[in-house]
Design a protein around this motif. Structure first.
Motif, PDB file in Angstrom:
ATOM      1  N   ILE A 175       0.868  -1.178   0.000  1.00 51.30           N
ATOM      2  CA  ILE A 175       0.000   0.000   0.000  1.00 51.30           C
ATOM      3  C   ILE A 175       0.904   1.227   0.000  1.00 51.30           C
ATOM      4  O   ILE A 175       1.731   1.386   0.893  1.00 51.30           O
ATOM      5  N   SER A 176       0.755   2.076  -0.996  1.00 51.64           N
ATOM      6  CA  SER A 176       1.613   3.257  -1.104  1.00 51.64           C
ATOM      7  C   SER A 176       0.765   4.483  -1.406  1.00 51.64           C
ATOM      8  O   SER A 176      -0.304   4.395  -2.014  1.00 51.64           O
ATOM      9  N   SER A 177       1.261   5.633  -0.953  1.00 51.98           N
ATOM     10  CA  SER A 177       0.580   6.898  -1.226  1.00 51.98           C
ATOM     11  C   SER A 177       1.618   7.941  -1.607  1.00 51.98           C
ATOM     12  O   SER A 177       2.757   7.902  -1.140  1.00 51.98           O
ATOM     13  N   SER A 178       1.239   8.848  -2.458  1.00 57.55           N
ATOM     14  CA  SER A 178       2.143   9.913  -2.890  1.00 57.55           C
ATOM     15  C   SER A 178       1.342  11.178  -3.154  1.00 57.55           C
ATOM     16  O   SER A 178       0.156  11.123  -3.500  1.00 57.55           O
ATOM     17  N   SER A 179       1.995  12.308  -2.968  1.00 58.96           N
ATOM     18  CA  SER A 179       1.380  13.601  -3.210  1.00 58.96           C
ATOM     19  C   SER A 179       2.030  14.247  -4.422  1.00 58.96           C
ATOM     20  O   SER A 179       3.251  14.388  -4.473  1.00 58.96           O
ATOM     21  N   LEU A 180       1.223  14.613  -5.387  1.00 58.93           N
ATOM     22  CA  LEU A 180       1.706  15.285  -6.594  1.00 58.93           C
ATOM     23  C   LEU A 180       1.249  16.740  -6.527  1.00 58.93           C
ATOM     24  O   LEU A 180       0.107  17.071  -6.851  1.00 58.93           O
ATOM     25  N   ASP A 181       2.158  17.621  -6.074  1.00 62.47           N
ATOM     26  CA  ASP A 181       1.786  19.019  -5.866  1.00 62.47           C
ATOM     27  C   ASP A 181       1.398  19.709  -7.168  1.00 62.47           C
ATOM     28  O   ASP A 181       0.472  20.525  -7.210  1.00 62.47           O
ATOM     29  N   ASP A 182       2.126  19.373  -8.244  1.00 59.31           N
ATOM     30  CA  ASP A 182       1.837  20.061  -9.495  1.00 59.31           C
ATOM     31  C   ASP A 182       0.473  19.672 -10.050  1.00 59.31           C
ATOM     32  O   ASP A 182      -0.170  20.441 -10.744  1.00 59.31           O
ATOM     33  N   ALA A 183       0.024  18.455  -9.742  1.00 57.24           N
ATOM     34  CA  ALA A 183      -1.284  18.025 -10.221  1.00 57.24           C
ATOM     35  C   ALA A 183      -2.385  18.289  -9.197  1.00 57.24           C
ATOM     36  O   ALA A 183      -3.564  18.156  -9.502  1.00 57.24           O
ATOM     37  N   GLY A 184      -1.977  18.606  -7.966  1.00 52.99           N
ATOM     38  CA  GLY A 184      -2.955  18.914  -6.940  1.00 52.99           C
ATOM     39  C   GLY A 184      -3.774  17.721  -6.499  1.00 52.99           C
ATOM     40  O   GLY A 184      -4.955  17.846  -6.187  1.00 52.99           O
ATOM     41  N   GLN A 185      -3.155  16.547  -6.443  1.00 51.64           N
ATOM     42  CA  GLN A 185      -3.910  15.371  -6.054  1.00 51.64           C
ATOM     43  C   GLN A 185      -3.026  14.409  -5.264  1.00 51.64           C
ATOM     44  O   GLN A 185      -1.804  14.439  -5.372  1.00 51.64           O
ATOM     45  N   ASP A 186      -3.681  13.594  -4.442  1.00 52.58           N
ATOM     46  CA  ASP A 186      -3.010  12.545  -3.691  1.00 52.58           C
ATOM     47  C   ASP A 186      -3.363  11.199  -4.311  1.00 52.58           C
ATOM     48  O   ASP A 186      -4.517  10.958  -4.665  1.00 52.58           O
ATOM     49  N   LEU A 187      -2.375  10.331  -4.407  1.00 59.29           N
ATOM     50  CA  LEU A 187      -2.582   9.025  -5.011  1.00 59.29           C
ATOM     51  C   LEU A 187      -2.324   7.936  -3.979  1.00 59.29           C
ATOM     52  O   LEU A 187      -1.310   7.952  -3.296  1.00 59.29           O
ATOM     53  N   VAL A 188      -3.245   7.006  -3.858  1.00 58.61           N
ATOM     54  CA  VAL A 188      -3.082   5.835  -3.012  1.00 58.61           C
ATOM     55  C   VAL A 188      -3.205   4.605  -3.903  1.00 58.61           C
ATOM     56  O   VAL A 188      -4.166   4.482  -4.672  1.00 58.61           O
ATOM     57  N   LYS A 189      -2.242   3.698  -3.783  1.00 56.55           N
ATOM     58  CA  LYS A 189      -2.235   2.504  -4.624  1.00 56.55           C
ATOM     59  C   LYS A 189      -2.211   1.253  -3.747  1.00 56.55           C
ATOM     60  O   LYS A 189      -1.496   1.199  -2.752  1.00 56.55           O
ATOM     61  N   PHE A 190      -3.014   0.278  -4.136  1.00 56.95           N
ATOM     62  CA  PHE A 190      -3.027  -1.025  -3.491  1.00 56.95           C
ATOM     63  C   PHE A 190      -2.526  -2.051  -4.513  1.00 56.95           C
ATOM     64  O   PHE A 190      -3.221  -2.336  -5.491  1.00 56.95           O
ATOM     65  N   ASP A 191      -1.336  -2.559  -4.292  1.00 59.91           N
ATOM     66  CA  ASP A 191      -0.735  -3.511  -5.223  1.00 59.91           C
ATOM     67  C   ASP A 191      -0.640  -4.879  -4.572  1.00 59.91           C
ATOM     68  O   ASP A 191      -0.228  -5.006  -3.411  1.00 59.91           O
ATOM     69  N   ASN A 192      -1.014  -5.891  -5.317  1.00 59.76           N
ATOM     70  CA  ASN A 192      -0.856  -7.265  -4.870  1.00 59.76           C
ATOM     71  C   ASN A 192      -0.298  -8.083  -6.018  1.00 59.76           C
ATOM     72  O   ASN A 192      -0.846  -8.062  -7.116  1.00 59.76           O
ATOM     73  N   ASP A 193       0.804  -8.754  -5.762  1.00 60.74           N
ATOM     74  CA  ASP A 193       1.370  -9.615  -6.787  1.00 60.74           C
ATOM     75  C   ASP A 193       1.989 -10.840  -6.117  1.00 60.74           C
ATOM     76  O   ASP A 193       2.054 -10.945  -4.890  1.00 60.74           O
ATOM     77  N   GLY A 194       2.438 -11.743  -6.919  1.00 63.41           N
ATOM     78  CA  GLY A 194       3.013 -12.977  -6.408  1.00 63.41           C
ATOM     79  C   GLY A 194       3.179 -13.976  -7.531  1.00 63.41           C
ATOM     80  O   GLY A 194       2.869 -13.700  -8.689  1.00 63.41           O
ATOM     81  N   ARG A 195       3.678 -15.168  -7.167  1.00 63.48           N
ATOM     82  CA  ARG A 195       3.877 -16.180  -8.188  1.00 63.48           C
ATOM     83  C   ARG A 195       4.036 -17.556  -7.550  1.00 63.48           C
ATOM     84  O   ARG A 195       4.339 -17.689  -6.360  1.00 63.48           O
TER      85      ARG A 195
END
Length: 213
Positions: free
Chosen positions: A35-55
């Protein structure tokens, strides 16, 4: 002499000697959730990502050895990934004895400073990339290597890597990525000293990646 011709001769020679064959089938499973989050000031938005992978990884290994202790071995494995994709893992051919081994193909060589499975490094879009001492250790690029066991407490794991692959070039202005065909050449010697209670590793790595322009 090409490597394929050399190994064809080696295989024929070992098949002609009295030997026993050993075949081993194994598998392992890995799953990762991030689970990761980032702030993009130039775009004026916050992004939260839920990634699940495996093999699921399945490996097949074969080994034949003569009465003098010399062996010829091969390994091949593949991964079935969570997203439905397929990938090849270790594909190697090796020749040696209890103190020396020569390998060709792609595999993961001796590690130096593993981060640990739960360490996450956040990437900054458009920033200069980082270099970790595992570019020549891993399965790409392909190559050859030797493992020399000087004693029970000292081993040399040296690898020479070379192939032609796609180099990822990042535009620092907008963070866009472009795949460029490149020639890769790398070397990675690692000396492992293990007297019993602790382990010391001395190693270095160099990778030259030149775009095909």
């Amino acid at each position: 002499m090409k490597l394929r011709t050399l190994f064809a001769v080696l295989c024929a020679g070992f098949m002609a000697m009295p030997a026993y064959a050993e075949v081993k089938l194994s598998a392992n499973v890995e799953t990762n959730s991030t689970i990761s989050s980032s702030s993009l000031d130039d775009a004026g938005q916050d992004l939260v990502k839920f990634d699940n992978d495996g093999r699921v990884e399945t490996a097949l290994e074969a080994r034949t050895e003569n009465e003098n202790g010399f062996f010829f071995a091969g390994k091949g494995c593949f991964e079935i990934q969570v997203d439905g994709g397929y990938a090849a893992c270790d594909v190697t051919a090796s020749l040696g004895n209890s103190s020396f081994e020569f390998k060709v193909g792609h595999w993961e060589a001796e590690d130096m400073f593993p981060k640990g499975e739960d360490v996450y490094i956040a990437e900054v879009p458009g920033a200069v990339g980082r270099y970790e001492m595992n570019k020549v250790r891993g399965r790409t690029p392909n190559g050859m290597g030797v493992i020399v066991k000087f004693s029970d407490t000292m081993t040399l794991d040296a690898r020479l890597a070379f192939d032609t692959d796609n180099l990822t070039v990042v535009d620092t202005t907008d963070g866009s990525e472009t795949k460029v065909p490149s020639n890769n050449l790398g070397v990675r010697p690692v000396l492992v000293i293990n007297p019993g209670n602790f382990t010391i590793k001395l190693g270095g790595e160099y990778l030259l990646s030149s775009p095909q322009d």
